[in-house]
Motif scaffolding. Structure first.
Motif, PDB file in Angstrom:
ATOM      1  N   ALA A   8      78.349  -5.410  13.635  1.00 11.24           N
ATOM      2  CA  ALA A   8      79.495  -5.559  14.210  1.00 11.24           C
ATOM      3  C   ALA A   8      79.977  -3.886  14.838  1.00 11.24           C
ATOM      4  N   GLN A   9      79.586  -3.238  14.016  1.00 15.13           N
ATOM      5  CA  GLN A   9      79.878  -1.638  14.444  1.00 15.13           C
ATOM      6  C   GLN A   9      78.792  -1.263  15.593  1.00 15.13           C
ATOM      7  N   GLY A  10      77.525  -1.557  15.646  1.00 14.84           N
ATOM      8  CA  GLY A  10      76.597  -1.465  16.927  1.00 14.84           C
ATOM      9  C   GLY A  10      77.127  -2.028  18.024  1.00 14.84           C
ATOM     10  N   VAL A  11      77.542  -3.514  17.947  1.00 11.57           N
ATOM     11  CA  VAL A  11      77.765  -4.053  19.076  1.00 11.57           C
ATOM     12  C   VAL A  11      79.195  -3.302  19.711  1.00 11.57           C
ATOM     13  N   ALA A  12      80.166  -3.130  18.854  1.00 11.09           N
ATOM     14  CA  ALA A  12      81.483  -2.381  19.417  1.00 11.09           C
ATOM     15  C   ALA A  12      81.112  -1.022  20.120  1.00 11.09           C
ATOM     16  N   LEU A  51      78.536   1.331  27.206  1.00 14.43           N
ATOM     17  CA  LEU A  51      78.400   0.897  28.608  1.00 14.43           C
ATOM     18  C   LEU A  51      79.619   0.729  29.632  1.00 14.43           C
ATOM     19  N   ALA A  52      80.591   1.156  28.968  1.00  9.66           N
ATOM     20  CA  ALA A  52      81.874   1.563  29.808  1.00  9.66           C
ATOM     21  C   ALA A  52      81.588   2.064  30.951  1.00  9.66           C
ATOM     22  N   PRO A  53      81.189   3.333  31.110  1.00 10.54           N
ATOM     23  CA  PRO A  53      81.041   4.448  32.223  1.00 10.54           C
ATOM     24  C   PRO A  53      80.186   3.889  33.339  1.00 10.54           C
ATOM     25  N   PHE A  54      79.176   2.754  33.119  1.00  8.92           N
ATOM     26  CA  PHE A  54      78.319   2.320  34.007  1.00  8.92           C
ATOM     27  C   PHE A  54      78.885   1.426  35.118  1.00  8.92           C
ATOM     28  N   GLY A  55      80.107   1.043  34.773  1.00  5.22           N
ATOM     29  CA  GLY A  55      80.910   0.184  35.715  1.00  5.22           C
ATOM     30  C   GLY A  55      80.316  -1.256  35.589  1.00  5.22           C
ATOM     31  N   LEU A  56      79.833  -1.700  34.949  1.00  2.00           N
ATOM     32  CA  LEU A  56      79.233  -3.230  34.618  1.00  2.00           C
ATOM     33  C   LEU A  56      80.405  -4.222  34.604  1.00  2.00           C
ATOM     34  N   THR A  57      80.197  -5.235  34.892  1.00  2.00           N
ATOM     35  CA  THR A  57      81.115  -6.530  34.442  1.00  2.00           C
ATOM     36  C   THR A  57      81.072  -6.931  33.165  1.00  2.00           C
ATOM     37  N   PRO A  58      82.293  -7.450  32.565  1.00  2.00           N
ATOM     38  CA  PRO A  58      81.935  -8.084  31.278  1.00  2.00           C
ATOM     39  C   PRO A  58      80.617  -9.038  30.870  1.00  2.00           C
ATOM     40  N   ALA A  59      80.536  -9.898  31.910  1.00  2.00           N
ATOM     41  CA  ALA A  59      79.254 -10.628  31.804  1.00  2.00           C
ATOM     42  C   ALA A  59      77.932 -10.013  31.721  1.00  2.00           C
ATOM     43  N   GLU A  60      77.873  -8.985  32.339  1.00  2.00           N
ATOM     44  CA  GLU A  60      76.568  -7.854  32.554  1.00  2.00           C
ATOM     45  C   GLU A  60      76.525  -7.466  31.145  1.00  2.00           C
ATOM     46  N   LYS A  61      77.574  -6.932  30.648  1.00  2.00           N
ATOM     47  CA  LYS A  61      77.612  -6.264  29.233  1.00  2.00           C
ATOM     48  C   LYS A  61      77.186  -7.268  28.412  1.00  2.00           C
ATOM     49  N   LEU A  62      77.854  -8.387  28.448  1.00  2.00           N
ATOM     50  CA  LEU A  62      77.475  -9.666  27.468  1.00  2.00           C
ATOM     51  C   LEU A  62      75.972  -9.844  27.436  1.00  2.00           C
ATOM     52  N   GLN A  63      75.441  -9.977  28.651  1.00  2.00           N
ATOM     53  CA  GLN A  63      73.908 -10.300  28.666  1.00  2.00           C
ATOM     54  C   GLN A  63      73.093  -9.026  28.122  1.00  2.00           C
ATOM     55  N   LEU A  64      73.453  -7.942  28.523  1.00  2.00           N
ATOM     56  CA  LEU A  64      72.706  -6.808  28.152  1.00  2.00           C
ATOM     57  C   LEU A  64      72.714  -6.847  26.408  1.00  2.00           C
ATOM     58  N   SER A 114      78.309 -14.778  13.560  1.00  2.00           N
ATOM     59  CA  SER A 114      79.263 -14.371  12.484  1.00  2.00           C
ATOM     60  C   SER A 114      80.227 -15.535  12.113  1.00  2.00           C
ATOM     61  N   LEU A 115      80.839 -16.102  13.170  1.00  2.00           N
ATOM     62  CA  LEU A 115      81.969 -17.066  13.141  1.00  2.00           C
ATOM     63  C   LEU A 115      81.372 -18.420  12.578  1.00  2.00           C
ATOM     64  N   LEU A 116      80.196 -18.940  12.830  1.00  2.00           N
ATOM     65  CA  LEU A 116      79.480 -20.113  12.302  1.00  2.00           C
ATOM     66  C   LEU A 116      79.123 -19.789  11.034  1.00  2.00           C
ATOM     67  N   ASN A 157      92.928 -18.271  24.753  1.00  2.00           N
ATOM     68  CA  ASN A 157      92.662 -16.834  24.834  1.00  2.00           C
ATOM     69  C   ASN A 157      91.247 -16.852  25.648  1.00  2.00           C
ATOM     70  N   HIS A 158      91.178 -16.441  26.759  1.00  2.00           N
ATOM     71  CA  HIS A 158      90.011 -16.352  27.458  1.00  2.00           C
ATOM     72  C   HIS A 158      89.164 -15.196  27.230  1.00  2.00           C
ATOM     73  N   ALA A 159      88.057 -15.302  26.502  1.00  2.00           N
ATOM     74  CA  ALA A 159      87.313 -13.901  25.873  1.00  2.00           C
ATOM     75  C   ALA A 159      85.990 -14.671  25.686  1.00  2.00           C
ATOM     76  N   MET A 160      84.856 -13.629  26.349  1.00  2.00           N
ATOM     77  CA  MET A 160      83.565 -14.147  25.996  1.00  2.00           C
ATOM     78  C   MET A 160      82.885 -13.699  24.598  1.00  2.00           C
ATOM     79  N   LEU A 161      82.319 -14.273  23.704  1.00  2.00           N
ATOM     80  CA  LEU A 161      81.697 -13.777  22.652  1.00  2.00           C
ATOM     81  C   LEU A 161      80.310 -13.651  22.792  1.00  2.00           C
ATOM     82  N   CYS A 162      79.722 -12.626  22.207  1.00  2.00           N
ATOM     83  CA  CYS A 162      78.203 -12.259  22.186  1.00  2.00           C
ATOM     84  C   CYS A 162      77.696 -13.066  20.943  1.00  2.00           C
ATOM     85  N   ASN A 163      76.348 -13.304  21.162  1.00  2.00           N
ATOM     86  CA  ASN A 163      75.538 -14.328  20.115  1.00  2.00           C
ATOM     87  C   ASN A 163      75.988 -13.693  18.611  1.00  2.00           C
TER      88      ASN A 163
END
Length: 143
Positions: free
Chosen positions: A61-65, A71-84, A18-20, A7-13
């Motif tokens: 988790a609720q805050g990140v979601a 952030l969806a309406p801003f037209g950012l890439t997934p990587a940019e959202k992740l950095q933000l 949480s996983l660790l 599964n190709h997905a990026m995880l935020c810190n």
């Protein structure tokens, strides 16, 4: 660790932390095999590093979601959202560093809206406990 389904997905810190923490607590983890001899050390060291990174340690988790949806309406890439999410910028200059060609893609009002979205959904200021922890870490580093 065995890859059951690719599964190709990026995880935020926050998600990595949480996983660790789950792995460290033994939840959802089978008994380590011979290839995971250093798993406990790597898990511990990474958790320590991520917990010192205050934006990640303060997220929920609720805050990140909610932030990702906002952030969806801003037209950012997934990587940019992740950095933000990971870096939680607090100034327009920081957003310019994280969003490629932000001057062409975002207006000044949109940049201000981005900052408001992040401030609304993710903790912005360190509390006294975080500041005390940083002071203690600084004192330990001086010793």
């Amino acid at each position: 660790m065995e890859v059951c389904s690719e599964n190709h997905a990026m995880l935020c810190n926050f998600e990595v932390l949480s996983l660790l923490r789950d792995i460290q607590a033994g939840r959802g983890q089978k008994k380590p095999n011979k290839y995971q001899t250093n798993l406990a050390t790597i898990t511990y060291e990474t958790i320590q590093c991520l917990e010192k990174s205050w934006p990640c340690a303060r997220h929920t988790a609720q805050g990140v979601a909610a932030a990702m949806e906002a952030l969806a309406p801003f037209g950012l890439t997934p990587a940019e959202k992740l950095q933000l999410i990971n870096h939680h910028p607090s100034t327009a200059v920081e957003i310019q560093l994280m969003v490629e060609e932000s001057e062409e893609r975002l207006t000044e009002e949109q940049v201000e809206e981005l900052l408001e979205v992040l401030a609304t959904h993710l903790p912005q200021e360190k509390d006294e406990q975080d500041q005390d922890r940083e002071e203690m870490d600084a004192k330990e580093g001086d010793s």
